[in-house]
Design a protein around this motif. Structure first.
Motif, PDB file in Angstrom:
ATOM      1  N   LEU A 120       2.314   1.687  -3.410  1.00 11.63           N
ATOM      2  CA  LEU A 120       1.274   2.190  -4.312  1.00 11.63           C
ATOM      3  C   LEU A 120       1.037   3.692  -4.108  1.00 11.63           C
ATOM      4  O   LEU A 120       0.874   4.440  -5.076  1.00 11.63           O
ATOM      5  N   ASP A 121       1.014   4.125  -2.848  1.00 13.01           N
ATOM      6  CA  ASP A 121       0.826   5.545  -2.565  1.00 13.01           C
ATOM      7  C   ASP A 121       1.967   6.377  -3.143  1.00 13.01           C
ATOM      8  O   ASP A 121       1.731   7.444  -3.716  1.00 13.01           O
ATOM      9  N   GLU A 122       3.196   5.881  -3.001  1.00 19.67           N
ATOM     10  CA  GLU A 122       4.346   6.596  -3.560  1.00 19.67           C
ATOM     11  C   GLU A 122       4.252   6.652  -5.087  1.00 19.67           C
ATOM     12  O   GLU A 122       4.548   7.677  -5.702  1.00 19.67           O
TER      13      GLU A 122
ATOM     14  N   GLN B 148       0.832  -1.203   0.000  1.00 19.18           N
ATOM     15  CA  GLN B 148       0.000   0.000   0.000  1.00 19.18           C
ATOM     16  C   GLN B 148       0.868   1.256   0.000  1.00 19.18           C
ATOM     17  O   GLN B 148       0.597   2.212  -0.731  1.00 19.18           O
ATOM     18  N   GLN B 149       1.930   1.255   0.791  1.00 16.53           N
ATOM     19  CA  GLN B 149       2.826   2.407   0.824  1.00 16.53           C
ATOM     20  C   GLN B 149       3.501   2.606  -0.532  1.00 16.53           C
ATOM     21  O   GLN B 149       3.611   3.727  -1.023  1.00 16.53           O
TER      22      GLN B 149
ATOM     23  N   HIS C 277       0.830  11.416 -10.329  1.00 14.08           N
ATOM     24  CA  HIS C 277       0.130  12.701 -10.282  1.00 14.08           C
ATOM     25  C   HIS C 277       1.051  13.832 -10.737  1.00 14.08           C
ATOM     26  O   HIS C 277       0.630  14.723 -11.476  1.00 14.08           O
TER      27      HIS C 277
ATOM     28  N   LYS D 212       1.493   6.560  -6.874  1.00 12.43           N
ATOM     29  CA  LYS D 212       0.423   7.491  -7.219  1.00 12.43           C
ATOM     30  C   LYS D 212       0.922   8.932  -7.184  1.00 12.43           C
ATOM     31  O   LYS D 212       0.571   9.727  -8.051  1.00 12.43           O
ATOM     32  N   ILE D 213       1.752   9.257  -6.196  1.00 11.57           N
ATOM     33  CA  ILE D 213       2.289  10.616  -6.108  1.00 11.57           C
ATOM     34  C   ILE D 213       3.123  10.936  -7.340  1.00 11.57           C
ATOM     35  O   ILE D 213       2.994  12.006  -7.941  1.00 11.57           O
TER      36      ILE D 213
END
Length: 198
Positions: free
Chosen positions: A146-148, A143-144, A154, A150-151
């Motif tokens: 994936l969050d990185e 999850q972490q 973006h 996504k950043i």
């Protein structure tokens, strides 16, 4: 992400008996650590008493989240966290409860009457090892990541959109230049037509 407390309670009676527990209170002033320790013990005891066998629950109190996992053997694991993923917290509780129940016989658990009656040194190790949620659950680690990702995506999309806006500006300017050059050509043609030499 922080784990402040891990404890195991015998929740078959009220008040629940804290069989073992560990605190990590280095974020708090030395003068208030005892108050926080008492608060965490009290709130975790209350949540353990209200968690039914086989049930997992997460309770929010002020800025803290209390995660509990009650087993059918009459024990309940409790973790108090701040900004810690619930999946990782429940993963820690599952591992902790499995190890505790494999090492401590049910008869010993049922005989406990006072807080701290059952020594379990591994609980301190759990508190140290799982301060980082990525160590607790591979899902949290993914999850972490994936969050990185996504950043980064973006930021890439924003830069592409900015480039697109700049391209639109260039196209508009070239259209203006094209129109102006046509007007110049026409006016130059008119000017040249009146100065015709014979």
């Amino acid at each position: 992400m922080k784990l402040y407390y891990i404890g195991i309670y015998k929740n078959t009676e009220q008040p629940a008996v804290q069989l073992c527990g560990a605190h990590e209170l280095s974020d708090f002033s030395r003068f208030t650590r005892d108050q926080y320790k008492n608060f965490m013990t009290m709130i975790s005891r209350t949540v353990a008493e209200r968690t039914k066998p086989g049930q997992r629950q997460s309770v929010e109190e002020q800025d803290y989240i209390i995660h509990a996992y009650a087993r059918s053997e009459g024990v309940c694991g409790v973790v108090i966290t701040k900004d810690y993923p619930p999946i990782a917290a429940h993963s820690v509780l599952s591992k902790l409860m499995d190890q505790f129940l494999s090492e401590k016989p049910i008869a010993t658990i049922n005989a406990a009457r006072n807080d701290g009656d059952i020594p379990f040194p591994a609980i301190e190790q759990y508190l140290r090892d799982y301060q980082d949620a990525n160590n607790a659950s591979s899902i949290a680690k993914i999850q972490q990541e994936l969050d990185e990702t996504k950043i980064v995506l973006h930021k890439a999309i924003d830069s592409v959109l900015q480039r697109g806006e700049k391209l639109d500006d260039l196209v508009a300017k070239s259209s203006d230049l094209s129109a102006q050059s046509k007007m110049f050509y026409q006016s130059a043609k008119k000017q040249n037509s009146c100065c015709l030499v014979m």
